[in-house]
Design an enzyme around this catalytic site. Structure first.
Site, PDB file in Angstrom:
ATOM      1  N   ASP A 150       0.789  -1.232   0.000  1.00 49.88           N
ATOM      2  CA  ASP A 150       0.000   0.000   0.000  1.00 49.88           C
ATOM      3  C   ASP A 150       0.821   1.282   0.000  1.00 49.88           C
ATOM      4  OD1 ASP A 150       1.100  -0.077   2.499  1.00 49.88           O
ATOM      5  OD2 ASP A 150      -0.736  -0.694   3.522  1.00 49.88           O
TER       6      ASP A 150
ATOM      7  N   GLU B 225      -0.827  -9.184  -0.984  1.00 52.40           N
ATOM      8  CA  GLU B 225      -1.335  -8.644   0.286  1.00 52.40           C
ATOM      9  C   GLU B 225      -2.534  -7.726   0.015  1.00 52.40           C
ATOM     10  OE1 GLU B 225       0.692  -5.748   3.028  1.00 52.40           O
ATOM     11  OE2 GLU B 225       1.199  -7.550   4.121  1.00 52.40           O
TER      12      GLU B 225
ATOM     13  N   GLU C  95      -1.840   5.161   3.307  1.00 51.32           N
ATOM     14  CA  GLU C  95      -1.868   3.762   2.863  1.00 51.32           C
ATOM     15  C   GLU C  95      -3.283   3.208   2.656  1.00 51.32           C
ATOM     16  OE1 GLU C  95       0.065   4.936   5.267  1.00 51.32           O
ATOM     17  OE2 GLU C  95       2.124   4.468   4.699  1.00 51.32           O
TER      18      GLU C  95
ATOM     19  N   HIS D  85       7.294   4.616  12.565  1.00 51.20           N
ATOM     20  CA  HIS D  85       7.555   5.518  11.429  1.00 51.20           C
ATOM     21  C   HIS D  85       6.295   6.076  10.777  1.00 51.20           C
ATOM     22  CE1 HIS D  85       6.550   1.782   9.393  1.00 51.20           C
ATOM     23  NE2 HIS D  85       6.274   2.508   8.336  1.00 51.20           N
TER      24      HIS D  85
ATOM     25  N   ARG E  18       3.185   8.039   9.313  1.00 49.45           N
ATOM     26  CA  ARG E  18       2.934   9.468   9.083  1.00 49.45           C
ATOM     27  C   ARG E  18       1.854  10.030  10.004  1.00 49.45           C
ATOM     28  NH1 ARG E  18       5.378   8.720   4.163  1.00 49.45           N
ATOM     29  NH2 ARG E  18       6.242  10.614   3.257  1.00 49.45           N
TER      30      ARG E  18
ATOM     31  N   HIS F 209      14.144   4.949  12.150  1.00 48.52           N
ATOM     32  CA  HIS F 209      13.873   5.130  10.714  1.00 48.52           C
ATOM     33  C   HIS F 209      14.544   6.418  10.213  1.00 48.52           C
ATOM     34  CE1 HIS F 209      11.511   5.783   7.050  1.00 48.52           C
ATOM     35  NE2 HIS F 209      10.973   4.583   7.181  1.00 48.52           N
TER      36      HIS F 209
HETATM   37  C1  UD1 Z   1       7.073   4.459   3.362  1.00 48.34           C
HETATM   38  C2  UD1 Z   1       5.622   4.116   3.025  1.00 48.34           C
HETATM   39  C3  UD1 Z   1       4.985   3.342   4.172  1.00 48.34           C
HETATM   40  C4  UD1 Z   1       5.853   2.155   4.590  1.00 48.34           C
HETATM   41  C5  UD1 Z   1       7.246   2.672   4.909  1.00 48.34           C
HETATM   42  C6  UD1 Z   1       8.187   1.567   5.337  1.00 48.34           C
HETATM   43  C7  UD1 Z   1       4.366   5.702   1.614  1.00 48.34           C
HETATM   44  C8  UD1 Z   1       3.524   6.920   1.602  1.00 48.34           C
HETATM   45  N1  UD1 Z   1       4.838   5.322   2.817  1.00 48.34           N
HETATM   46  O1  UD1 Z   1       7.043   5.395   4.459  1.00 48.34           O
HETATM   47  O2  UD1 Z   1       3.718   2.863   3.757  1.00 48.34           O
HETATM   48  O3  UD1 Z   1       5.284   1.535   5.724  1.00 48.34           O
HETATM   49  O4  UD1 Z   1       7.768   3.291   3.727  1.00 48.34           O
HETATM   50  O5  UD1 Z   1       9.401   2.101   5.810  1.00 48.34           O
HETATM   51  O6  UD1 Z   1       4.589   5.109   0.595  1.00 48.34           O
HETATM   52  N2  UD1 Z   1      14.721   7.781   3.865  1.00 48.34           N
HETATM   53  C9  UD1 Z   1      16.088   7.703   3.644  1.00 48.34           C
HETATM   54  N3  UD1 Z   1      16.603   6.511   3.215  1.00 48.34           N
HETATM   55  C10 UD1 Z   1      15.843   5.406   3.020  1.00 48.34           C
HETATM   56  C11 UD1 Z   1      14.456   5.489   3.260  1.00 48.34           C
HETATM   57  C12 UD1 Z   1      13.900   6.686   3.672  1.00 48.34           C
HETATM   58  O7  UD1 Z   1      16.811   8.669   3.823  1.00 48.34           O
HETATM   59  O8  UD1 Z   1      16.381   4.356   2.630  1.00 48.34           O
HETATM   60  C13 UD1 Z   1      14.117   9.086   4.319  1.00 48.34           C
HETATM   61  C14 UD1 Z   1      14.053  10.123   3.223  1.00 48.34           C
HETATM   62  O9  UD1 Z   1      14.271  11.384   3.801  1.00 48.34           O
HETATM   63  C15 UD1 Z   1      12.603  10.055   2.784  1.00 48.34           C
HETATM   64  C16 UD1 Z   1      11.911   9.744   4.082  1.00 48.34           C
HETATM   65  O10 UD1 Z   1      12.797   8.852   4.755  1.00 48.34           O
HETATM   66  O11 UD1 Z   1      12.163  11.239   2.230  1.00 48.34           O
HETATM   67  C17 UD1 Z   1      10.554   9.161   3.969  1.00 48.34           C
HETATM   68  O12 UD1 Z   1      10.504   8.057   3.069  1.00 48.34           O
HETATM   69  P1  UD1 Z   1       9.085   7.693   2.366  1.00 48.34           P
HETATM   70  O13 UD1 Z   1       9.254   6.453   1.540  1.00 48.34           O
HETATM   71  O14 UD1 Z   1       8.518   8.894   1.702  1.00 48.34           O
HETATM   72  O15 UD1 Z   1       8.165   7.382   3.618  1.00 48.34           O
HETATM   73  P2  UD1 Z   1       8.308   6.335   4.769  1.00 48.34           P
HETATM   74  O16 UD1 Z   1       8.019   7.059   6.026  1.00 48.34           O
HETATM   75  O17 UD1 Z   1       9.551   5.531   4.679  1.00 48.34           O
END
Ligand code: UD1
Length: 370
Positions: free
Chosen positions: A98, A120, A134, A211, A213, A244
């Protein structure tokens, strides 16, 4: 006969963990042309999983930007996936879960008239704002999907109620259990061995991950304050918290928990380390969906840092309990499990409702036979 072309698309760490066993299974079939495309909505956290399962993407869109916004990410995935699908024209595109990657990829597939398989499928919280975004993402994907791979009977029922044709729903179990078994067969990582040696046998490890939102802001501060009080009041507790990378997570966590005695704030760990850390823990505080599914297989109670869950099966089976982002509830329920053996054993010994480790075999055989 022409080879069937199946494209697997994913972008974040949890999608990679849940897609990996399907990819390993699909690769056993010479009659299928498997194309792996990563959007890299996550970067480091995704690469860790790719390395662990020895998966090399054929296409890497490398889309992650620091502090990315949802509209930005959605439009980038949509435009890039549109290009890829026009060029590759797979027979089926397989997506999982999702995330924004999943929703935007499904939309690109819809615009290009490409069949979607959703792994899923059918999870619902029935609150469009939580988990955000999600719940919206997964509902949109269901509208577009042809093959709905439902992990549980409850998920199947949710889809039926929304009018999905029963013959398009396949009850498979959750592939996260397949991944868990794959990892448990590997040796315990050195990091976990060393940690185990350093910690006294009388300690109780509480593993924390968070983590979501919808918890950003004041709710995250509440969660951290609850954790801080639990540690201060219970000398046997050690909190282990892989934080995270999202800056909205890092700020409250570091401002409240940094430097507190018996709180170990660590970088996000590799998936095999995480699995073995779950195994080492006494209990888990998390808002993660995947951990709610994995922990029961290892006999660990889960306190869920959310007000509702799209995974009610664990709550009903007794393996998980909702404590929300509420400081008092986090303290009360954690302390109950620390001091009440009967309650602890009731949760720890419940049966995992999420799967038997054979979900990917079922999914692949359905895709091959069609
Ligand atoms: C995302 C998914 C969420 C999932 C989660 C698992 C969406 C809206 N959210 O949330 O459903 O449960 O992944 O972790 O799709 N970042 C890094 N390096 C990484 C990963 C993330 O620096 O390897 C930082 C970056 O600043 C990025 C931020 O984390 O902008 C957020 O990442 P994002 O994928 O937008 O959202 P998640 O909170 O990880």
């Amino acid at each position: 006969m022409r080879m069937k072309k199946i494209m697997i698309v994913f972008g974040t760490r949890p999608e990679a963990i849940k897609m990996a066993p399907i990819i390993l299974e699909l690769k056993k079939y010479a009659a299928v042309d498997v194309k792996i495309c990563v959007t890299a909505q996550h970067r480091e956290m995704l690469d860790q999983v790719l390395k662990l399962f020895e998966i090399k993407p054929d296409i890497d869109l490398n889309l992650m930007k620091h502090n990315q916004t949802l509209p930005d990410l959605t439009s980038n995935v949509l435009l890039k996936m549109d290009e890829i699908l026009k060029k590759e024209r797979p027979d089926v595109i397989l997506i999982q879960g999702d995330t924004t990657t999943v929703m935007a990829t499904a939309l690109a597939a819809f615009y290009n008239n490409i069949i979607v398989g959703h792994v899923e499928a059918g999870l619902r919280s029935f609150n469009i704002k939580s988990p955000f975004p999600e719940e919206f993402n997964r509902r949109v994907v269901s509208l577009i999907t042809k093959y709905h791979f439902a992990p549980t009977m409850r998920a199947k029922e949710n889809l039926l109620k929304e009018g999905v044709n029963e013959e398009n729903i396949y009850l498979t179990g959750n592939t996260v259990i397949d991944s868990l078994y794959y990892i448990l067969k590997k040796p315990v990582p050195d990091y976990v061995k060393q940690l185990k040696n350093k910690i006294s046998k009388d300690s109780k490890i509480i593993l924390v991950t968070a983590h979501r939102r919808e918890n950003f802001g004041e709710r995250f501060f509440n969660i951290c304050r609850g954790i801080k009080k639990v540690v201060e009041r219970n000398k046997e507790v050690i909190v282990l918290y892989p934080v995270h990378y999202n800056p909205n997570v890092r700020e409250p966590v570091y401002s409240i928990l940094k430097g507190i005695d018996r709180v170990l704030l660590i970088e996000p760990v590799e998936y095999d380390v995480l699995v073995h850390l779950i195994n080492l823990s006494y209990l888990i505080l998390t808002d993660s969906g995947g951990i709610q599914e994995e922990a029961p297989s290892l006999g660990k109670p889960v306190l869920v840092l959310r007000t509702e869950t799209e995974r009610p099966e664990g709550i009903e089976a007794g393996t998980a309990k909702l404590v929300g982002p509420y400081e008092d509830k986090i303290i009360d329920e954690t302390e109950r499990l620390l001091h009440d053996n009967v309650e602890y054993n009731r949760m720890a010994k419940a049966i995992n409702p999420y799967g038997d480790g054979k979900a990917s075999k079922r999914i692949v055989s359905i895709l091959i036979d069609e």
